[in-house]
Design an enzyme around this catalytic site. Sequence first.
Site, short mmCIF file in Angstrom:
data_model
loop_
_atom_site.label_atom_id
_atom_site.label_comp_id
_atom_site.label_asym_id
_atom_site.label_seq_id
_atom_site.Cartn_x
_atom_site.Cartn_y
_atom_site.Cartn_z
N TYR A 1 -3.33 -6.01 4.43
CA TYR A 1 -4.44 -5.26 5.02
C TYR A 1 -5.11 -6.02 6.17
O TYR A 1 -5.86 -5.43 6.95
CB TYR A 1 -5.49 -4.90 3.96
N HIS B 1 -8.56 -6.68 -0.25
CA HIS B 1 -7.94 -6.21 0.99
C HIS B 1 -8.35 -7.08 2.19
O HIS B 1 -8.28 -6.65 3.33
CB HIS B 1 -8.22 -4.72 1.25
N CYS C 1 -6.67 -5.36 -8.07
CA CYS C 1 -5.88 -4.83 -6.97
C CYS C 1 -4.44 -5.29 -7.19
O CYS C 1 -4.22 -6.36 -7.76
CB CYS C 1 -6.40 -5.39 -5.65
N ASN D 1 -11.01 2.38 -5.72
CA ASN D 1 -11.31 1.81 -4.42
C ASN D 1 -12.62 2.31 -3.84
O ASN D 1 -13.06 3.38 -4.20
CB ASN D 1 -10.17 2.16 -3.45
N ARG E 1 -9.64 12.25 0.79
CA ARG E 1 -8.95 11.15 1.49
C ARG E 1 -8.36 11.64 2.82
O ARG E 1 -8.38 10.91 3.82
CB ARG E 1 -7.85 10.58 0.58
C1 G6P Z 1 -2.27 -0.35 -2.31
C2 G6P Z 1 -3.67 -0.78 -2.57
C3 G6P Z 1 -4.46 0.19 -3.30
C4 G6P Z 1 -4.30 1.55 -2.70
C5 G6P Z 1 -2.87 1.96 -2.68
C6 G6P Z 1 -2.69 3.26 -1.92
O1 G6P Z 1 -1.44 -0.83 -3.20
O2 G6P Z 1 -3.75 -2.02 -3.17
O3 G6P Z 1 -5.80 -0.20 -3.29
O4 G6P Z 1 -5.02 2.48 -3.44
O5 G6P Z 1 -2.05 1.03 -2.17
O6 G6P Z 1 -1.43 3.77 -2.17
P1 G6P Z 1 -1.06 5.27 -1.77
O7 G6P Z 1 0.30 5.48 -2.31
O8 G6P Z 1 -2.09 6.14 -2.42
O9 G6P Z 1 -1.16 5.35 -0.30
#
Ligand code: G6P
Length: 436
Positions: A254, A199, A171, A150, A96
């Site tokens: 998003y 999103h 989600c 995701n 990531r």
């Molecule tokens: C959101 C989204 C998720 C995503 C997450 C990331 O809630 O809906 O799809 O994976 O946040 O969160 P993070 O804490 O990993 O940045």
Amino acid sequence: MKKPLKIATIGGGSSYTPEIVAGFISRYQDVPIKELWLVDIEAGREKLEIVGALARRMVEKAGVPMQIHLTMDREEALKDADFVTTQLRVGLLDARIQDERIPLSHGAIGQETNGFGGFMKALRTIPVVLEIAKEMERLCPNAWLINFSNPSSMVTEAVHRHSSIKCIGLCNVPIGMQRSVGEVIGDEDFFIHFLGMNHYVWGKHIYHQGREITQEILPKIIEHESTKSVVKNLKPIVWNKEFVQQLGMLPCPYHRYYYMQDDILHEELESFKDGKTRAEVVRGVEEALFEIYKNPELNEKPAELEQRGGAHYSDAACGLIRAIYTNSQEIMVVNMPNNGTIGILPDDAIIETSAMITSFGPVSLKASPLPAPAQAEILLMKTFERLTIEAAVKKDYNIAIQALTINPLTKHGAMTRVIFNELLQAHKPHLSGWQI
Ligand code: G6P
């Protein structure tokens, strides 16, 4: 009396696991889970053991007879499972970080699920989830696959198009939007009809006490969300009020990547320079969480988990499992086949929408057509997603470029190939079958 359930959670070593365990514990009366199998890969063994031990302490404290099994053997976990949940991250957080930093180093948006980041995550994740779906066809053909990996919509659509497994994508964003609207309205007697894609979903209609209030409530919600973020991983949004009023629907957080692309890029570049992209921040949060999880006195989901964007995801995942198991016919927001709900999209396209959940699966609510600009956007975004799925399955460079060339976040002329090539190199170990 229905039989007690066996659940397999793939990516069980995730820091989110206490969230799902807490969700199952609180619904135990309705959903008697006999076995919860937490599965991970060898690289995740240490985390699985830490979080698995916490899960056992949580179950013991709650006094529910749910057995927690920890394993690296996915087939053992899948055998005769009733529900399989996925929360995996191929390449772990390091991948990531690359997804976010490489595009930003070239001045393009770096985000986990949108733009280059979401695209690369799809290329890595789709083949792995399809492998899991194939194993399910053999080991638990009637089980439901509840996908939280995701990019949720693309992964779910890939499973629908390439396997016979019943799959629903989830989600937590619609849950966050519902909370936010509830805070503005001040009571719970409201309903949001969601329509769009993961999103990229809109609150199409908002009803309160028997009448539609979308237009009058939008400015208040926008005001509210300019100081309080809907999900923790995204900052509060300062929307242009006239724009949203003209849109006539509530955008999801998003959407700012698309409606406010330049503003977000500017913000992300600042974080990039400071070595604080979201992935890098999450790395710190995760390390701290696992230290907390190690505490042998801890026997409940710690409040610190709220710092993750996916906080409260068990309301979606465990709530959906309960709704299917009990045939509750309640309305939830899910990623499911379009089947005519959004006229401009193919029937087999996965959309995110409000649906009634039955033991047979979700039945979407009839929706009025999206406004013309939203129809154009969603056709473009869905075409991007479908090309991405095809590129991931066929491991085809040219299809990948075609996808990247239509997405407004990845369309950067000659630079598109430069960024994609660099990402391919960086992710080579997780892209088997690609000619790199
Ligand atoms: C959101 C989204 C998720 C995503 C997450 C990331 O809630 O809906 O799809 O994976 O946040 O969160 P993070 O804490 O990993 O940045």
